[in-house]
Design an enzyme around this catalytic site. Structure first.
Site, PDB file in Angstrom:
ATOM      1  CG  HIS A 146      -3.021   3.284   2.863  1.00 20.46           C
ATOM      2  ND1 HIS A 146      -3.399   2.817   1.739  1.00 20.46           N
ATOM      3  CD2 HIS A 146      -2.758   2.071   3.446  1.00 20.46           C
ATOM      4  CE1 HIS A 146      -3.694   1.601   1.700  1.00 20.46           C
ATOM      5  NE2 HIS A 146      -3.482   1.106   2.712  1.00 20.46           N
TER       6      HIS A 146
ATOM      7  CG  ASN B 115      -6.539  -0.853   2.012  1.00 18.60           C
ATOM      8  OD1 ASN B 115      -5.931  -0.526   0.873  1.00 18.60           O
ATOM      9  ND2 ASN B 115      -5.848  -1.622   3.006  1.00 18.60           N
TER      10      ASN B 115
ATOM     11  CB  CYS C 111      -0.898   0.033   1.290  1.00 17.73           C
ATOM     12  SG  CYS C 111      -1.989  -1.456   1.354  1.00 17.73           S
TER      13      CYS C 111
END
Ligand code: COA
Length: 333
Positions: free
Chosen positions: A253, A283, A113
């Site tokens: 994030h 996500n 990520c």
């Protein structure tokens, strides 16, 4: 060294939406649990026949249009992903080909990520040294394809998408002011796809045990994320000679609203300076930050000279942040 900025952004998510209520029919979960524990309401899921290269292509195309740059002008296509089309060839090669970026080098980068931050930090070096003039950085993922849809502790969290940015030389004092990258491989097992690589090649047994899907120790990842997001944001501001009061926009994030809240609290900035879209997308791993950035830009949330901080964490473990003084005005040559 030249100053390097983001002169164009673009993003793309597949049409199909999977809501929390839809998930209630697949696993033992409920809308209220997911919203309370994560902040996620829905996510976009790529169809079976849509690989990540397609999402990356669409996002890349939009970024090139936004930057008014022709594909032939691009010197490097860098794709950050943990869900490539294939182990090889690199997804970046496939995307460069589809875009018609005939003069570009192309490679993939894997930092989970944190991939987009790693990508921007890496690509900016080529531009800062004058080696390359225009670079396309894309964060793209199709996590839905490697999830265990019977595991409620992971399958509710992720979604598919891609975001892209064109990097180019900008006026001195603008663009990337600082970045910080970090890693700790001792935490690699906390979030992994154990099978399908050279350590555990694909076999009937690995498939039976679901080892080609995302395995996560959620609580441990959570604790790490809460600590690192605040820490790395403070460090990267210090490196740029700035403080939290200088932040105009924070693009974190988008993993879990509680993790973002903790980082925002640690920084002590107003929540209206924070870009949040995880309720719509979940996500999206390496795509999360560039999609959020693109949406913020298109919504007019960034003006010339604004200070924007992007910060993320992910498998590896990895983490990273960067500070930009915003401008979309590129300098030729
Ligand atoms: N629906 C309903 N209940 C669920 C559930 C779901 N989807 N998933 C887990 N539960 C249950 C658990 O079984 C547990 O039940 P129990 O108390 O009877 O054992 C309970 O809910 C609490 O589970 P727990 O794992 O302690 O929840 P949590 O508050 O830690 O939240 C996460 C779980 C995954 C949301 C959280 O740990 C997290 O966000 N971690 C970070 C993950 C992440 O960001 N990963 C990506 C990194 S890039």
């Amino acid at each position: 060294m030249w100053s390097v900025g983001i002169v164009g952004t673009g993003s793309y998510v597949p049409e199909n939406i999977l809501t929390n209520v839809d998930l209630e029919k697949i696993v033992d979960t409920n809308d209220e649990w997911i919203i309370t524990r994560t902040g996620i309401k829905e996510r976009h899921i790529a169809p079976k026949d849509m690989p990540v290269s397609e999402l990356c292509y669409q996002a890349g195309l939009r970024a090139l249009e936004d930057a008014q740059v022709a594909p032939e002008e691009i010197d490097l296509v860098l794709v950050a992903t943990i869900t490539p089309d294939y182990a090889f060839p690199a997804t970046a090669c496939l995307v460069a080909d589809r875009l018609g970026a005939k003069n570009a080098a192309a490679f993939d980068l894997e930092a989970g990520c944190t991939g987009f931050i790693y990508g921007v930090a890496t690509a900016s070096q080529f531009v800062a040294t004058g080696m390359y003039k225009k670079v396309l950085v894309i964060g793209g993922e199709t996590l839905s394809k490697i999830l265990n849809w019977e595991d409620r502790s992971t399958c509710i969290l992720f979604g598919d998408g891609a975001g892209a940015a064109v990097l180019q030389r900008v006026e001195e004092g603008f663009g990337l002011l600082s970045f910080e990258l970090g890693s700790d491989g001792s935490g690699g097992k906390l979030l992994s796809q154990p099978a399908g690589g050279s350590k555990l090649p694909a076999s009937l047994e690995t498939i039976e045990k679901n080892l080609h899907t995302v395995q996560m120790e959620g609580k441990e990842v959570y604790k790490f994320a809460v600590r690192i997001m605040g820490e790395v944001s403070v460090n990267v501001l210090e490196k740029a000679g700035l403080t939290k009061d200088d932040i105009d926009l924070l693009v974190p994030h988008q993993a879990n609203m509680r993790i973002v809240d903790a980082a925002v609290k640690r920084l002590g900035i107003s929540p209206d300076k924070v870009v949040i879209n995880l309720d719509k997308y979940g996500n999206m791993s390496a795509a999360s930050i560039p999609v959020a950035l693109d949406e913020a830009v298109k919504a007019g949330r960034l003006a010339e000279g604004d200070i924007v901080v992007m910060v993320g964490f992910g498998t590896g473990l990895t983490w990273g942040a960067c500070v930009l003084k915003w401008t979309k005005v590129g300098i030729q040559g």
